[in-house]
Design an enzyme around this catalytic site. Structure first.
Site, PDB file in Angstrom:
ATOM      1  N   GLU A   1      37.094  98.193 -94.668  1.00 21.85           N
ATOM      2  CA  GLU A   1      36.166  99.077 -94.280  1.00 21.85           C
ATOM      3  C   GLU A   1      36.743  99.809 -93.144  1.00 21.85           C
ATOM      4  O   GLU A   1      37.596  99.265 -92.440  1.00 21.85           O
ATOM      5  CB  GLU A   1      34.950  98.383 -93.592  1.00 21.85           C
ATOM      6  CG  GLU A   1      33.797  97.763 -94.903  1.00 21.85           C
ATOM      7  CD  GLU A   1      32.740  97.251 -94.127  1.00 21.85           C
ATOM      8  OE1 GLU A   1      31.483  97.086 -94.736  1.00 21.85           O
ATOM      9  OE2 GLU A   1      32.765  96.302 -93.128  1.00 21.85           O
TER      10      GLU A   1
ATOM     11  N   CYS B   1      38.395 104.342 -86.921  1.00 16.04           N
ATOM     12  CA  CYS B   1      38.686 103.182 -86.783  1.00 16.04           C
ATOM     13  C   CYS B   1      39.387 102.328 -88.027  1.00 16.04           C
ATOM     14  O   CYS B   1      38.599 102.462 -88.966  1.00 16.04           O
ATOM     15  CB  CYS B   1      37.454 102.269 -86.187  1.00 16.04           C
ATOM     16  SG  CYS B   1      37.883 100.563 -86.038  1.00 16.04           S
TER      17      CYS B   1
ATOM     18  N   CYS C   1      41.129  88.578 -91.906  1.00 12.22           N
ATOM     19  CA  CYS C   1      41.923  88.303 -90.755  1.00 12.22           C
ATOM     20  C   CYS C   1      42.075  86.864 -90.565  1.00 12.22           C
ATOM     21  O   CYS C   1      41.128  86.024 -90.875  1.00 12.22           O
ATOM     22  CB  CYS C   1      41.071  89.185 -89.544  1.00 12.22           C
ATOM     23  SG  CYS C   1      42.019  88.915 -87.912  1.00 12.22           S
TER      24      CYS C   1
ATOM     25  N   CYS D   1      38.636  84.507 -84.903  1.00 12.69           N
ATOM     26  CA  CYS D   1      37.972  84.660 -83.497  1.00 12.69           C
ATOM     27  C   CYS D   1      36.648  84.190 -83.624  1.00 12.69           C
ATOM     28  O   CYS D   1      35.769  84.866 -84.886  1.00 12.69           O
ATOM     29  CB  CYS D   1      38.199  86.169 -82.901  1.00 12.69           C
ATOM     30  SG  CYS D   1      39.759  86.461 -82.540  1.00 12.69           S
TER      31      CYS D   1
ATOM     32  N   CYS E   1      33.806  87.080 -84.358  1.00  6.27           N
ATOM     33  CA  CYS E   1      34.132  88.448 -85.186  1.00  6.27           C
ATOM     34  C   CYS E   1      33.687  88.264 -86.536  1.00  6.27           C
ATOM     35  O   CYS E   1      34.053  87.211 -87.011  1.00  6.27           O
ATOM     36  CB  CYS E   1      35.196  88.720 -84.733  1.00  6.27           C
ATOM     37  SG  CYS E   1      35.986  90.302 -85.673  1.00  6.27           S
TER      38      CYS E   1
ATOM     39  N   CYS F   1      32.234  97.268 -83.397  1.00  2.00           N
ATOM     40  CA  CYS F   1      33.254  96.243 -83.168  1.00  2.00           C
ATOM     41  C   CYS F   1      32.910  95.038 -83.582  1.00  2.00           C
ATOM     42  O   CYS F   1      31.982  94.419 -83.170  1.00  2.00           O
ATOM     43  CB  CYS F   1      33.606  96.131 -81.646  1.00  2.00           C
ATOM     44  SG  CYS F   1      34.502  97.475 -80.777  1.00  2.00           S
TER      45      CYS F   1
END
Ligand code: SAH
Length: 371
Positions: free
Chosen positions: A110, A123, A130, A134, A137, A353
């Site tokens: 995305e 962005c 990932c 975290c 996230c 974010c």
């Protein structure tokens, strides 16, 4: 020339057609290597770069200053990758558009387009998923699939740019989409260089931001690259205890070390590092945290972006009340620091974010399916 010794398959991006060499993502010297292999004059490399990057042309037939025979050869042996947009979702106030792209491998990533009065920002994702895990996230909860190639990173940029209305131009690119850009260091740097080279897309380096969890050795390496792009460090906590709870990478690179690396970067580039701090209710939003953060900030030339937490599925974390966010900001700002609160755009479409994850059925208004 080092690049010239690479064979065609090494140069091939994954989003081009498999049997052809993908020219997107190749630097001028890599293009020169290919042109030499093809026994074409050297200046063809600059002509190709100007068509592909300068003019954003991806059809060889339209490259009018190349001889017909060479164009026929290019059509047979080369390609210029483009990524397929599966969907675009527009936020309520039209401030953000989330794009879901399908790569030729079938993987999905995305990217988000954000507008305000002054800026049109893309962005961009640097990885599928990932590995940093975290806790706050959504991408971190997906796990890691693979790194993107430079061409796959640039494909996101060109696909979104092409979708802009005539009166708009991309002003900024931020590596804040899916993935940890410094864990995919070479391809990220290559895409930054191609975005900013005068033989590439010609953007100002100062309008490109790499955001990192704090891979300290890579931050120090970045300090030595001679690039003027921005570095954002996701600090997100003012004590190692809290940071480790939120970001497992802190065990390897704790606060002292990441701030020292950010300082090294700031001194080498003569720029201020940006610290990002996601404010999470009752986790890292106390006055004492703000005071500690203020003190940590005095260690290096930096500015701060306070990001109120964007809520995600499978997480008990909550966004603090507005007055708590403002109190926190005031304490930090009393240390003469710049500390704006950045409310992420595209919250309603899970494009803000930390909300990017490639699964389906998320809220949002599907305005169109792209072909
Ligand atoms: N891996 C990089 C870039 C991707 S995350 C990094 O960590 O910096 C981009 C930014 O979004 C980071 O500052 C991260 O802390 C922030 N972020 C992640 N999840 C978030 C969430 N749920 N709400 C608000 N910000 C979030």
């Amino acid at each position: 020339m080092q690049e010239q010794s690479k064979n065609n398959s090494e140069l091939m991006g994954t989003s081009g057609s498999p049997e052809k060499i993908n020219l997107k993502g190749l630097t001028l010297s890599e293009l020169a290597g290919l042109v030499a292999e093809w026994d074409e004059p050297k200046y063809r490399a600059a002509q190709l770069a100007s068509w592909i990057y300068g003019k954003r042309v991806s059809n060889f037939e339209h490259m009018s200053n190349l001889p017909k025979g060479f164009r026929a050869k290019l059509m047979k042996e080369a390609s210029i990758s483009e990524v397929r947009a599966v969907s675009c979702t527009v936020s309520d106030a039209d401030v953000a558009t989330k794009y879901l792209f399908e790569l030729t491998s079938g993987d999905k990533v995305e990217s988000v387009l954000m507008h305000d009065q002054e800026r049109t920002t893309i962005c961009i994702s640097s990885q599928v998923g990932c590995a940093m895990a975290c806790d706050f996230c959504a991408t971190g909860k997906m796990g890691f699939f693979r790194n993107l190639s430079a061409s796959e990173i640039l494909d996101q940029f060109t696909a979104i740019e092409r979708d802009l209305s005539e009166d708009k131009a991309v002003t900024n690119v931020v590596f804040m989409g899916m993935g940890e850009p410094l864990a995919n260091y070479d391809q990220t740097l290559k895409s930054v260089r191609l975005l900013s080279d005068s033989d590439g897309y010609g953007m100002s380096e100062k309008r490109i931001t790499i955001s990192t969890v704090g891979l300290a050795p890579r931050m120090r390496q970045l300090a030595r690259e001679g690039l003027k792009c921005n570095l954002a460090l996701s600090l997100n906590a003012a004590t190692d205890n809290v940071r480790t709870r939120l970001m497992p990478i802190n065990e390897k690179y704790p606060i002292d070390e990441v701030l020292a690396a950010a300082k090294e970067w700031a001194l080498a580039t003569k720029r201020k590092a940006t610290l990002e701090y996601v404010l999470i209710r009752d986790v890292n939003d106390a006055d004492a945290d703000a005071k500690r953060l203020r003190k940590l900030m005095s260690r290096l030339p930096c500015k701060l972006n306070l990001i109120p937490f964007n809520e995600i599925e499978d997480s008990e974390f909550r966004r603090p009340e507005l007055n708590r966010i403002e109190c926190f900001r005031q304490i930090v700002a009393s240390g003469q620091h710049v500390a704006p609160i950045r409310f992420s755009k595209g919250h309603d479409i899970a494009a803000a974010c930390g909300q990017l994850r490639t699964d389906f059925g998320k809220p949002g208004t599907m305005i169109r399916k792209a072909s």
